[in-house]
Design a protein around this motif. Structure first.
Motif, short mmCIF file in Angstrom:
data_model
loop_
_atom_site.label_atom_id
_atom_site.label_comp_id
_atom_site.label_asym_id
_atom_site.label_seq_id
_atom_site.Cartn_x
_atom_site.Cartn_y
_atom_site.Cartn_z
N GLU A 129 84.96 63.55 39.43
CA GLU A 129 84.27 62.34 39.89
C GLU A 129 83.45 62.56 41.15
N TYR A 364 89.81 56.41 47.94
CA TYR A 364 89.14 57.55 47.29
C TYR A 364 88.79 58.61 48.34
N VAL A 371 91.70 51.09 48.56
CA VAL A 371 91.49 50.38 47.29
C VAL A 371 92.81 49.79 46.81
N ASN A 391 86.50 41.94 38.92
CA ASN A 391 85.91 43.29 38.92
C ASN A 391 86.00 43.91 40.31
N GLY A 392 86.36 45.18 40.33
CA GLY A 392 86.43 45.90 41.60
C GLY A 392 87.70 45.63 42.38
N ALA A 393 88.65 44.88 41.78
CA ALA A 393 89.89 44.57 42.50
C ALA A 393 90.76 45.82 42.70
N GLY A 394 90.65 46.78 41.78
CA GLY A 394 91.44 48.00 41.92
C GLY A 394 92.36 48.26 40.72
N LYS A 395 92.10 47.59 39.60
CA LYS A 395 92.97 47.70 38.42
C LYS A 395 92.93 49.12 37.83
N THR A 396 91.70 49.62 37.58
CA THR A 396 91.58 50.97 37.00
C THR A 396 92.11 52.01 37.98
N THR A 397 91.88 51.76 39.25
CA THR A 397 92.35 52.71 40.27
C THR A 397 93.89 52.81 40.22
N LYS A 400 94.66 55.13 37.55
CA LYS A 400 94.33 56.51 37.94
C LYS A 400 95.42 57.09 38.84
N TYR A 406 94.60 61.11 40.91
CA TYR A 406 94.44 61.21 42.37
C TYR A 406 95.83 61.07 43.00
P1 ADP Z 1 88.55 47.33 38.61
O1 ADP Z 1 89.14 48.21 37.58
O2 ADP Z 1 89.52 46.35 39.15
O3 ADP Z 1 87.30 46.66 38.17
P2 ADP Z 1 88.22 49.80 40.09
O4 ADP Z 1 89.63 50.21 40.25
O5 ADP Z 1 87.42 50.49 39.07
O6 ADP Z 1 88.13 48.22 39.86
O7 ADP Z 1 87.48 49.95 41.47
C1 ADP Z 1 88.06 49.48 42.69
C2 ADP Z 1 87.14 49.88 43.84
O8 ADP Z 1 87.13 51.29 43.96
C3 ADP Z 1 85.71 49.43 43.67
O9 ADP Z 1 85.26 48.96 44.91
C4 ADP Z 1 84.96 50.69 43.29
O10 ADP Z 1 83.66 50.68 43.80
C5 ADP Z 1 85.80 51.76 43.97
N1 ADP Z 1 85.77 53.02 43.20
C6 ADP Z 1 86.06 53.18 41.90
N2 ADP Z 1 85.97 54.48 41.53
C7 ADP Z 1 85.59 55.15 42.65
C8 ADP Z 1 85.35 56.54 42.94
N3 ADP Z 1 85.46 57.50 42.02
N4 ADP Z 1 84.99 56.87 44.20
C9 ADP Z 1 84.89 55.92 45.16
N5 ADP Z 1 85.11 54.61 44.95
C10 ADP Z 1 85.46 54.22 43.72
#
Ligand code: ADP
Length: 607
Positions: A129, A364, A371, A391-397, A400, A406
């Protein structure tokens, strides 16, 4: 920009030797016999032209000296035979050499492609990434052909070194200063080639991002989705203009360098020829003064010309080798990219594990923003959990971090009570099925694309059909001409599923994995409402020992989960069952749920 280029150059001064050693070791590893054959041919190839030149000079001297009265004189015939057979042997050796090289190239290319795929598959998601890695990947991918050149040059240069050494020995035995003079006259050429080769690489290195933007535009023109928007939105001119600007920016520097190189090379060529002319003149005077015989004169002239040509080729190859070496350093860097995530050794038992986030915080790499802030929760084996938030709350993070793509900044994640950093990830992954938001579209026969969920096992056709049914794609597959044997992807003369159908296939693959933990990141984002409900009914029927963690924006699908985690402003805002969360007056979940419900009601009642 220039300072940047200078800095890049200074860091790569010693890479040539390292790369030569690396490539020789690599060739040795792939085909030992190649190095031995190559060295033998190079040695013979270096000796034969000198022998031929000597024979030619002797031949002329003997014929013109009037020593023989018949063309059938034995000695004359012997010289004649050598004179005509040597070019044939030299020519044949060249053909053999080209054959050996071609054979080797096939093995070499296959080995490199496999090593790169292997490496790319091994590299951490975290590294993937990063922007730096993407630049490196682009440079390595676009310059892979140079690796073969480089290995060719290494063997070519070996041959040239032998040829030049013989020429130097001959000239030294005539007059020592001849060698020095020719060498000095040709030195500017070498320096020019090396300098401009380095500049070429430095431009590539500094402009990798420009090239990446260019590749991205090219990609838009080969993907149907982007292409339709380009056509309908009349964006062709916009992208053509951007491409033009990007390429001009990249090429302008290259063109200006090539211009400088042209003039400098022309001056260097004049110096070389002047030195050669002087030497031929000197030799002529030596013949006239009877210091050397005619055959020595012919032989020396041929050696001086050949020395100049060989040295020239040697310099050119050395400069090419140096330029290729700079690009190859990127491939080596890619192959030796270290793993950031150190795998632990504790093995997970083959059952459904519990999952716990204990004061886990995450940001990150290279960023300060948290996050995930102080996450605390526990998921029991077999629990069905939904993660919601804007969106952008941190769900996918969160996913991960759970998959250890990570590492957390602080706190810890425990899988079955084992800190994730101590866990052997392979034993964890073997219990997990993960359907990412950006699911892959494997161009394969349908049943294989589904059975890839357990790619290491033979295909279980009954299970393939069962999973396809549960993912709501069975009927569609039966409608395809070759059913489960249909090839996916129009590019391969197969069927072209819609986005939703691709997602259903990906879901079927995740189900086929038969994992104890099913992680689904917006699994029905492209699927219609009716099919979505059917899929969630199927998910609810999953055995009690299967944990499901699911990210979803559709509240009607998450309300049946045991636990719902609500993330807001990178924190866990609320957590509980649907009933519990709806009970929190003006709570985030209640607001989000009601907003979505109202919007559905408005749509259906037409208000
Ligand atoms: P969600 O799944 O809730 O929509 P994400 O977990 O994808 O949100 O993202 C949470 C925050 O982390 C966002 O502000 C996004 O910009 C940031 N983010 C996501 N991936 C990366 C990355 N690889 N590097 C830096 N910031 C990231």
């Amino acid at each position: 920009m220039n300072n940047e280029i200078e800095n890049k150059e200074s860091t790569t001064k010693f890479s040539l030797i390292k790369n030569i050693i690396w490539i020789i070791k690599l060739i040795w590893k792939i085909r030992k016999s190649y190095i031995l054959i190559e060295l033998t041919i190079s040695l013979i190839n270096a000796i034969l032209p000198v022998t031929l030149a000597w024979c030619s000079a002797l031949f002329i001297k003997k014929i013109t000296a009037g020593e023989y009265h018949s063309v059938f004189d034995q000695e004359l015939l012997l010289i004649f035979l050598a004179y005509i057979s040597l070019p044939f042997i030299i020519g044949s050796l060249k053909v053999i050499y080209a054959y050996v090289l071609n054979q080797f190239s096939v093995f070499f290319e296959q080995y490199i492609e496999l090593s790169l795929i292997d490496k790319k598959g091994e590299i951490d998601i975290q590294t993937h990434e990063s922007q730096e890695f993407h630049n490196l990947l682009l440079k390595a991918n676009e310059n892979i052909g140079r690796l073969m050149h480089f290995s060719d040059f290494v063997s070519y240069i070996t041959g040239k070194v032998i040829q030049i050494s013989i020429a130097v020995f001959i000239m030294l035995s005539y007059k020592w200063w001849v060698t020095i003079m020719l060498f000095l006259a040709m030195l500017p050429h070498l320096l020019i080639e090396i300098r401009f080769g380095q500049l070429k690489w430095s431009i590539w290195d500094c402009k990798a991002e420009t090239k990446r933007k260019f590749s991205e535009i090219k990609r838009h023109f080969s993907i149907l989705g982007s292409l339709t928007e380009i056509k309908v939105g009349n964006l062709k001119t916009y992208f053509t203009k951007s491409t033009d600007e990007l390429l001009t920016e990249f090429n302008e520097e290259i063109r200006s360098n090539e211009k400088k190189r042209f003039w400098l090379k022309l001056s260097a060529a004049c110096t070389e020829h002047a030195a050669e002319a002087f030497l031929v003149f000197y030799l002529m005077s030596d013949v006239i003064d009877k210091n050397i015989e005619i055959n020595i004169f012919i032989f020396l002239i041929s050696r001086i010309v050949s020395f100049r040509i060989d040295l020239n080729e040697f310099f050119r190859s050395l400069s090419n080798l140096n330029t290729d070496s700079l690009f190859i350093s990127d491939i080596r860097k890619l192959i030796s990219t270290p793993k950031v995530i150190r795998n632990g050794s504790r093995k997970l038992k083959p059952h459904t594990p519990t999952i716990e986030f204990r004061n886990a915080s995450f940001s990150y790499p290279g960023t300060e923003t948290s996050v995930l802030k102080d996450f605390n929760f526990e998921i029991e084996a077999g629990e069905k959990v939904a993660v919601v938030g804007i969106n952008g709350a941190g769900k996918t993070t969160l996913i991960k971090a759970l998959m250890r793509f990570y590492d957390c900044k602080s706190g810890e994640i425990l899988i079955d009570g084992i800190p994730i950093k101590e866990l052997d990830l392979a034993t964890f992954y073997s219990q997990v099925a993960y359907l990412a938001q950006e699911f892959p579209r494997f161009r394969l026969p349908v049943k294989q694309a589904i059975a890839l969920g357990r790619g290491d096992e033979p295909i279980d056709e009954a299970r393939v059909v069962d999973c396809a049914k549960r993912a709501g794609i069975h009927e569609t597959i039966l409608g395809w001409k070759s059913g489960y044997d249909s090839y996916l992807g129009k590019e391969f003369n197969g069927v072209e599923p819609s986005v939703g159908q691709w997602q259903k296939l990906a879901l079927a693959r995740a189900l086929y994995r038969n994992a104890k933990v099913l992680i689904l990141d917006e699994p029905t984002s492209s699927i219609d409402a009716v099919a979505e409900m059917a899929i969630f009914e199927e998910l609810n029927k999953l055995p009690n020992d299967v944990t499901v963690i699911m990210i979803s924006h559709r509240f009607n699908t998450v309300k049946d989960c045991d636990t719902i985690i609500v993330i807001e402003n990178n924190q866990i805002k609320e957590m509980g069952s649907h009933g519990e969360l709806m009970g929190i007056e003006s709570g985030t979940y209640q607001n989000l749920f009601n907003t979505q419900k109202d919007s559905y009601e408005t749509q259906t009642t037409g208000e």
